[in-house]
Scaffold this active site. Structure first.
Site, mmCIF file in Angstrom:
data_model
loop_
_atom_site.group_PDB
_atom_site.id
_atom_site.type_symbol
_atom_site.label_atom_id
_atom_site.label_comp_id
_atom_site.label_asym_id
_atom_site.label_seq_id
_atom_site.Cartn_x
_atom_site.Cartn_y
_atom_site.Cartn_z
ATOM 1 N N ARG A 41 69.313 -16.910 89.349
ATOM 2 C CA ARG A 41 68.339 -16.017 88.720
ATOM 3 C C ARG A 41 67.053 -16.808 88.444
ATOM 4 O O ARG A 41 67.124 -17.961 87.995
ATOM 5 C CB ARG A 41 68.895 -15.475 87.403
ATOM 6 C CG ARG A 41 70.021 -14.475 87.561
ATOM 7 C CD ARG A 41 70.725 -14.270 86.217
ATOM 8 N NE ARG A 41 71.720 -13.220 86.241
ATOM 9 C CZ ARG A 41 72.957 -13.379 86.705
ATOM 10 N NH1 ARG A 41 73.346 -14.523 87.217
ATOM 11 N NH2 ARG A 41 73.812 -12.376 86.665
ATOM 12 N N HIS A 85 66.979 -16.963 83.228
ATOM 13 C CA HIS A 85 68.349 -16.694 82.756
ATOM 14 C C HIS A 85 69.391 -17.132 83.783
ATOM 15 O O HIS A 85 70.425 -16.487 83.953
ATOM 16 C CB HIS A 85 68.548 -15.203 82.437
ATOM 17 C CG HIS A 85 67.705 -14.698 81.319
ATOM 18 N ND1 HIS A 85 68.128 -14.614 80.021
ATOM 19 C CD2 HIS A 85 66.416 -14.243 81.301
ATOM 20 C CE1 HIS A 85 67.167 -14.132 79.251
ATOM 21 N NE2 HIS A 85 66.113 -13.903 80.001
ATOM 22 N N ASN A 119 67.701 -9.952 74.106
ATOM 23 C CA ASN A 119 67.568 -11.376 73.800
ATOM 24 C C ASN A 119 68.000 -11.624 72.362
ATOM 25 O O ASN A 119 68.154 -10.676 71.587
ATOM 26 C CB ASN A 119 66.107 -11.826 73.945
ATOM 27 C CG ASN A 119 65.729 -12.139 75.389
ATOM 28 O OD1 ASN A 119 66.589 -12.277 76.253
ATOM 29 N ND2 ASN A 119 64.437 -12.246 75.639
ATOM 30 N N HIS A 172 69.807 -4.348 84.550
ATOM 31 C CA HIS A 172 68.507 -3.717 84.794
ATOM 32 C C HIS A 172 68.191 -2.783 83.620
ATOM 33 O O HIS A 172 68.948 -1.832 83.390
ATOM 34 C CB HIS A 172 68.594 -2.926 86.102
ATOM 35 C CG HIS A 172 67.349 -2.180 86.455
ATOM 36 N ND1 HIS A 172 66.116 -2.477 85.921
ATOM 37 C CD2 HIS A 172 67.154 -1.134 87.296
ATOM 38 C CE1 HIS A 172 65.219 -1.644 86.421
ATOM 39 N NE2 HIS A 172 65.816 -0.820 87.247
ATOM 40 N N TYR A 227 63.674 -5.973 87.656
ATOM 41 C CA TYR A 227 65.111 -6.283 87.698
ATOM 42 C C TYR A 227 65.773 -5.802 88.987
ATOM 43 O O TYR A 227 66.603 -6.499 89.573
ATOM 44 C CB TYR A 227 65.824 -5.716 86.469
ATOM 45 C CG TYR A 227 65.481 -6.473 85.203
ATOM 46 C CD1 TYR A 227 64.204 -6.400 84.651
ATOM 47 C CD2 TYR A 227 66.408 -7.274 84.563
ATOM 48 C CE1 TYR A 227 63.871 -7.089 83.512
ATOM 49 C CE2 TYR A 227 66.081 -7.973 83.406
ATOM 50 C CZ TYR A 227 64.811 -7.873 82.887
ATOM 51 O OH TYR A 227 64.484 -8.575 81.756
#
Ligand code: HDE
Length: 712
Positions: free
Chosen positions: A79, A82, A155, A346, A369
């Protein structure tokens, strides 16, 4: 093999529905014979096929070629952010029907357990980086609901760095390792990031969070989650409310200290992963309550910040968090790659009843995403991967593409059609209807004036911190900005944060060789939001980990009774000794030490216990490793307990200025600043309870000047 036939009717979602679906894809290799990918049994896999024992390998060695080709292609792109993460399965249950606000089905019936998969992550580091770096943590949840997958991609901090998604590539480029030498790994402490910070004042607030203890969580089980962006709940009458999502851990919100986090990064780079894995394996299932802040549409402009600005949070004191359900993580993955690596989140994966807002950060995320999965997972069919596959049936006219797994029947792959009676058919009643927000504006590449208050919430956050939290933020500035080599940038940091608070700016300047601000800074914010301080969190000892430092000649009763008390409170214990293996007590009873001073370290525990026993105490007092272990725990403000002769060993460490049970004290438990001692084996019950209380406290910051006084 996998039963991937979709059911046409409404799925009956149960807690284990996703697990059962995944089982259809899981392969057990016990007692099997080795084959090629074509299912042909192999006679050997240790030597390639050669022309003569010392000759060249032959092209026709299909097994060699297949094995090597697969290996050569085993990595997929990590990714872009992340990259390092860890996942677990569980379920979610709402506490009450949320019908008034949303028609989302998984928020209606408290008896339904909706399966979930969660992936926790760091943001900046690459896949192999350490867990305990200073960073934001990702907290992404996929709910496999009867209406399709809903992803809450959150987050562990309630706000973000920037206003507009178009700046995301810039900030990520600035914080990632510098491109000319790929240094430093998983760290914001370098020129390019701080260059970007001082050029982008909207970052001020998030920097305060990033340099706070929130950025070094003790455990994924002990951090909050925040949806950050403003979403909408929409009910079945089409009425909408603005909402913010929160996850609240039942174990409270707790952090490491920076020195500890750095040491763990070397000693146990998988610290947070292993913590989650072990907790689930031990049946200590992590639990998080889901909360929502709900705002009426008519209150959109009631605040002194813009509710669509992702660099602002909604103070909980002004907009209370309503707790609406709970998530329990109760199953580890079977295969890291298949599940944690291939899961694709997403924020655009919503179900009827949840909708977006014009938050410009969210709008950009809605593009990114899906786009990123196309390169990462190699094409448009990643929704068919077992972990991403919804429990709700999929019927549409999308066909083909790399790695298509379903065998779609019939000639029709278009709509409208008459050959198949227009199936699959839109469902105007139950289908997703976008909230009909009226939008009217000129096309402008511009930012709303209402977003341009960069510092006031940063000050609110600063005002909300306890003394020790403030001290940690200042030290974090000293570390991060101290690593910046460009003097001009250091000075600009001081000047920028003078807009938040003069004392803060002055303290930053002191530690980094810059000039303190010459003008009084700050702003008009004097309020605080107690909810953002970790000092006010839940404090429990449950699931904490304690090291018992034990050598031969220990007091068996001290060890076993204290261990039992801790276990009864859900605290786990590891015996640490010079050598792994059997230890003998003073009355010749045996105890197994599972760790030595090389396999483990003080920083990997929440607390330390030293039992009685003269020989044991003497050995410990002559071991630098044992002394260092206790000194470090003391310095990191952790609970320490000791009984009988163990206290004599404590007296030889750097634990100074704390009252310990003296020889004349023959009964009472003495507790001061998180150090619990007793010289009476008869009253170990009370001693155990006091120790548990001290562990629950998490840290004992009142130990004055420990940082200065205790070396190391
Ligand atoms: Fe992400 N983010 N993000 N992000 N994000 C990704 O998607 C992006 C933002 C978050 O465990 C990527 O699949 C943009 C906020 C998590 O797999 C990518 C912007 C929040 C995860 C992406 C943001 C997040 C990601 C990279 C600014 C908190 C890990 C790989 C507009 C609410 C999910 C991927 C997992 C991952 C883009 C900002 C959370 C590139 C453009 C704000 C938890 O698509």
């Amino acid at each position: 093999m996998a039963d991937i036939k979709e059911q046409k009717q409404k799925p009956n979602i149960k807690e284990d529905s996703k697990t059962n679906q995944l089982k259809g894809f899981s392969v057990n290799h016990d007692d099997t014979k080795l084959t090629t990918n074509q299912g042909v049994k192999l006679s050997s896999t240790d030597d390639s096929l050669k022309a003569g024992e010392r000759g060249p390998t032959l092209m026709e060695d299909f097994h060699f070629r297949e094995k090597m080709t697969h290996f050569d292609h085993e990595r997929i792109p990590e990714r872009v952010v992340h990259a390092r993460g860890f996942g677990a399965h569980g379920y979610f249950q709402c506490y009450k029907p949320m019908t008034e606000y949303t028609k989302a089905k998984f928020l209606q019936d408290p008896s339904v357990k909706t399966p979930v998969f969660v992936r926790f992550s760091t943001v900046v580091g690459s896949r192999g980086s350490a867990d305990t770096v200073r960073d934001v943590r990702g907290f992404a949840t996929k709910f496999y609901t009867e209406d399709g997958n809903y992803d809450l991609v959150a987050n562990n901090m309630p706000i973000f760095f920037i206003h507009d998604a178009i700046k995301f590539p810039d900030i990520v480029h600035s914080i990632k390792p510098e491109p000319h030498n790929e240094i430093p790994q998983a760290s914001a402490a370098h020129n390019t990031f701080w260059d970007f910070v001082v050029s982008t004042p909207e970052l001020a607030h998030m920097i305060m969070w990033l340099l706070s203890d929130r950025a070094i969580p003790r455990s994924y089980r002990m951090m909050e989650g925040f949806g950050v962006n403003t979403f909408r709940f929409v009910n079945d009458m089409g009425k909408a409310h603005f909402i913010k999502f929160h996850w609240k851990p039942l174990l409270g919100v707790h952090s490491l200290v920076w020195d500890e986090a750095q040491k763990i990064a070397g000693k146990a780079p998988d610290f947070n992963r292993r913590d989650l894995w072990d907790a689930i394996n031990m049946g200590q299932f992590p639990e998080f309550e889901l909360g929502v802040q709900i705002l009426k549409e008519e209150d959109e402009f009631k605040f002194d910040f813009d509710i669509l600005d992702a660099t602002k949070f909604w103070p909980e004191e002004d907009v209370p968090v309503e707790i609406i359900g709970k998530m329990t993580l109760n199953r580890n993955t079977e295969n890291f790659f298949a599940e944690t690596e291939q899961v694709a989140f997403h924020p655009g994966n919503v179900v009827p009843g949840i909708d977006f807002t014009n938050d410009p950060l969210l709008q950009g995320r809605l593009f990114s995403y899906l786009d990123t999965q196309l390169i990462r997972l190699g094409g448009p069919n990643f929704h068919e991967l077992p972990i991403n596959r919804p429990l709700a049936p999929i019927h549409n006219n999308q066909r083909d593409g790399y790695h298509r797994m379903t065998i779609d029947q019939g000639a029709v792959s278009y709509s409208p059609n008459s050959i198949q009676n227009n199936a699959p058919m839109p469902d105007p009643k139950n289908g997703y209807i976008h909230y009909q927000e009226k939008v009217d504006g000129k096309k402008v590449r511009a930012r709303s004036e209402s977003f341009k208050d960069f510092y006031r919430q940063a000050t609110l956050f600063w005002n909300s911190m306890s003394d020790i939290e403030k001290q940690h933020i200042i030290e974090a500035f000293h570390f991060e900005v101290g690593k910046v080599s460009c003097k001009k940038i250091k000075q600009q940091v001081v000047d920028m944060f003078n807009n938040v608070d003069s004392m803060l700016a002055t303290e930053i300047a002191k530690g980094v060789g810059a000039t303190p601000p010459s003008t009084v800074g700050g702003n008009d914010v004097v309020a605080a939001s107690p909810a953002v301080s970790m000092e006010n969190t839940i404090k429990v000892a449950q699931t904490r980990k304690v090291a018992f430092l034990v050598e031969n000649g220990f007091n068996y009763q001290d060890v076993t009774q204290t261990m039992q008390a801790l276990k009864d409170a859900g605290v786990s214990v590891e015996i640490v000794s010079k050598n792994i293996g059997v230890l003998n007590s003073m009355d010749n009873q045996e105890l197994e030490a599972g760790q030595n001073y090389l396999t483990t370290a003080s920083v990997l525990y929440d607390a330390v216990f030293i039992p009685g026993g003269r020989e044991c105490a003497n050995t410990l007092a002559n071991q630098g490793d044992s002394m260092g272990f206790v000194n470090e725990a003391f310095k990191h403000a952790k609970a320490i307990a000791s009984s009988n002769e163990g206290i004599d060993f404590l007296e030889s460490t750097q634990i100074q200025g704390v009252a310990l049970a003296g020889m004349e004290n023959t009964g009472d438990v003495v507790t001061e600043l998180g150090v619990v001692t007793i010289r009476n084996t008869a009253d170990l019950g009370k001693f155990g309870q006091e120790f548990i209380k001290a562990i629950a406290e998490h840290r004992h910051w009142a130990r004055k000047d420990i940082k200065e006084k205790v070396p190391g």
